[in-house]
Design a protein around this motif. Structure first.
Motif, short mmCIF file in Angstrom:
data_model
loop_
_atom_site.label_atom_id
_atom_site.label_comp_id
_atom_site.label_asym_id
_atom_site.label_seq_id
_atom_site.Cartn_x
_atom_site.Cartn_y
_atom_site.Cartn_z
N MET A 74 0.84 -1.18 0.00
CA MET A 74 0.00 0.00 0.00
C MET A 74 0.89 1.25 0.00
O MET A 74 1.83 1.35 0.77
CB MET A 74 -0.92 0.00 1.21
CG MET A 74 -1.77 1.24 1.30
SD MET A 74 -2.80 1.16 2.78
CE MET A 74 -4.07 2.24 2.27
N THR A 75 0.57 2.20 -0.84
CA THR A 75 1.32 3.45 -0.93
C THR A 75 0.71 4.47 0.01
O THR A 75 -0.49 4.69 0.00
CB THR A 75 1.29 3.99 -2.37
OG1 THR A 75 1.84 2.99 -3.24
CG2 THR A 75 2.09 5.25 -2.49
N THR A 76 1.55 5.09 0.82
CA THR A 76 1.10 6.13 1.74
C THR A 76 1.41 7.49 1.14
O THR A 76 2.58 7.81 0.89
CB THR A 76 1.79 5.99 3.11
OG1 THR A 76 1.50 4.70 3.64
CG2 THR A 76 1.31 7.07 4.08
N TRP A 77 0.38 8.28 0.88
CA TRP A 77 0.53 9.61 0.29
C TRP A 77 0.48 10.66 1.38
O TRP A 77 -0.30 10.56 2.31
CB TRP A 77 -0.59 9.86 -0.72
CG TRP A 77 -0.46 9.01 -1.93
CD1 TRP A 77 -1.02 7.78 -2.13
CD2 TRP A 77 0.33 9.29 -3.09
NE1 TRP A 77 -0.65 7.29 -3.35
CE2 TRP A 77 0.18 8.19 -3.96
CE3 TRP A 77 1.14 10.36 -3.47
CZ2 TRP A 77 0.82 8.14 -5.20
CZ3 TRP A 77 1.77 10.30 -4.70
CH2 TRP A 77 1.61 9.21 -5.55
N ARG A 78 1.33 11.69 1.24
CA ARG A 78 1.33 12.83 2.16
C ARG A 78 1.05 14.10 1.37
O ARG A 78 1.67 14.33 0.33
CB ARG A 78 2.70 12.99 2.84
CG ARG A 78 3.07 11.85 3.72
CD ARG A 78 4.40 12.06 4.39
NE ARG A 78 5.31 12.84 3.55
CZ ARG A 78 6.33 13.53 3.99
NH1 ARG A 78 6.61 13.56 5.26
NH2 ARG A 78 7.10 14.20 3.17
N LYS A 79 0.11 14.88 1.86
CA LYS A 79 -0.25 16.13 1.18
C LYS A 79 0.73 17.22 1.59
O LYS A 79 1.13 17.34 2.74
CB LYS A 79 -1.67 16.55 1.55
CG LYS A 79 -2.15 17.75 0.72
CD LYS A 79 -3.57 18.15 1.06
CE LYS A 79 -4.53 17.21 0.38
NZ LYS A 79 -5.90 17.72 0.38
N SER A 80 1.10 18.03 0.61
CA SER A 80 1.99 19.16 0.87
C SER A 80 1.39 20.09 1.91
O SER A 80 0.18 20.32 1.92
CB SER A 80 2.23 19.94 -0.43
OG SER A 80 2.84 21.18 -0.16
N SER A 81 2.23 20.66 2.74
CA SER A 81 1.75 21.64 3.73
C SER A 81 1.27 22.91 3.06
O SER A 81 0.58 23.71 3.67
CB SER A 81 2.86 21.96 4.73
OG SER A 81 3.97 22.53 4.07
N HIS A 82 1.61 23.11 1.79
CA HIS A 82 1.16 24.29 1.05
C HIS A 82 -0.17 24.05 0.35
O HIS A 82 -0.73 24.98 -0.22
CB HIS A 82 2.21 24.71 0.01
CG HIS A 82 3.48 25.17 0.65
ND1 HIS A 82 3.61 26.41 1.22
CD2 HIS A 82 4.66 24.55 0.81
CE1 HIS A 82 4.83 26.54 1.71
NE2 HIS A 82 5.48 25.42 1.47
N SER A 83 -0.67 22.81 0.37
CA SER A 83 -1.97 22.51 -0.23
C SER A 83 -3.08 23.04 0.67
O SER A 83 -2.93 23.10 1.89
CB SER A 83 -2.15 21.01 -0.42
OG SER A 83 -1.22 20.52 -1.36
N ASP A 84 -4.19 23.38 0.05
CA ASP A 84 -5.32 23.83 0.84
C ASP A 84 -6.61 23.26 0.28
O ASP A 84 -6.62 22.62 -0.76
CB ASP A 84 -5.39 25.36 0.92
CG ASP A 84 -5.51 26.03 -0.44
OD1 ASP A 84 -6.20 25.49 -1.32
OD2 ASP A 84 -4.94 27.12 -0.61
N GLU A 85 -7.69 23.45 0.97
CA GLU A 85 -8.99 22.89 0.59
C GLU A 85 -9.70 23.71 -0.48
O GLU A 85 -10.76 23.32 -0.95
CB GLU A 85 -9.89 22.75 1.82
CG GLU A 85 -9.32 21.84 2.89
CD GLU A 85 -9.03 20.43 2.40
OE1 GLU A 85 -9.83 19.89 1.61
OE2 GLU A 85 -8.00 19.87 2.80
N THR A 86 -9.15 24.84 -0.89
CA THR A 86 -9.81 25.68 -1.89
C THR A 86 -9.32 25.38 -3.30
O THR A 86 -9.64 26.10 -4.23
CB THR A 86 -9.58 27.17 -1.57
OG1 THR A 86 -8.18 27.45 -1.62
CG2 THR A 86 -10.15 27.54 -0.22
N GLY A 87 -8.50 24.35 -3.46
CA GLY A 87 -8.06 23.96 -4.79
C GLY A 87 -6.70 24.50 -5.19
O GLY A 87 -6.26 24.30 -6.30
N GLY A 88 -6.01 25.14 -4.29
CA GLY A 88 -4.71 25.70 -4.63
C GLY A 88 -3.56 24.77 -4.29
O GLY A 88 -3.54 24.17 -3.23
#
Length: 61
Positions: free
Chosen positions: A1-15
């Motif tokens: 299973m691949t574990t993905w980490r979201k960038s700390s610069h990502s946000d919930e508004t699509g940016g």
């Protein structure tokens, strides 16, 4: 299973929605808004070089 980490610069508004995952021989990068669209895999040394370049080119806040 691949574990993905979201960038700390990502946000919930699509940016800037980027996720990364450590694979045995590479680092995978994908768009967290569209994970089924595929991923880019870079050898670890190439990913490190990419990060170093981005840090050098980052505009000052």
């Amino acid at each position: 299973m691949t574990t993905w980490r979201k960038s700390s610069h990502s946000d919930e508004t699509g940016g800037q929605c980027v996720e990364v995952a450590a694979l045995p021989r590479a680092i995978a990068i994908r768009d967290s808004k569209s994970p089924a669209a595929g991923r880019l895999e870079l050898p670890r040394h190439s990913f490190a070089a990419l990060l170093a370049h981005l840090r050098r080119e980052r505009p000052s806040d």
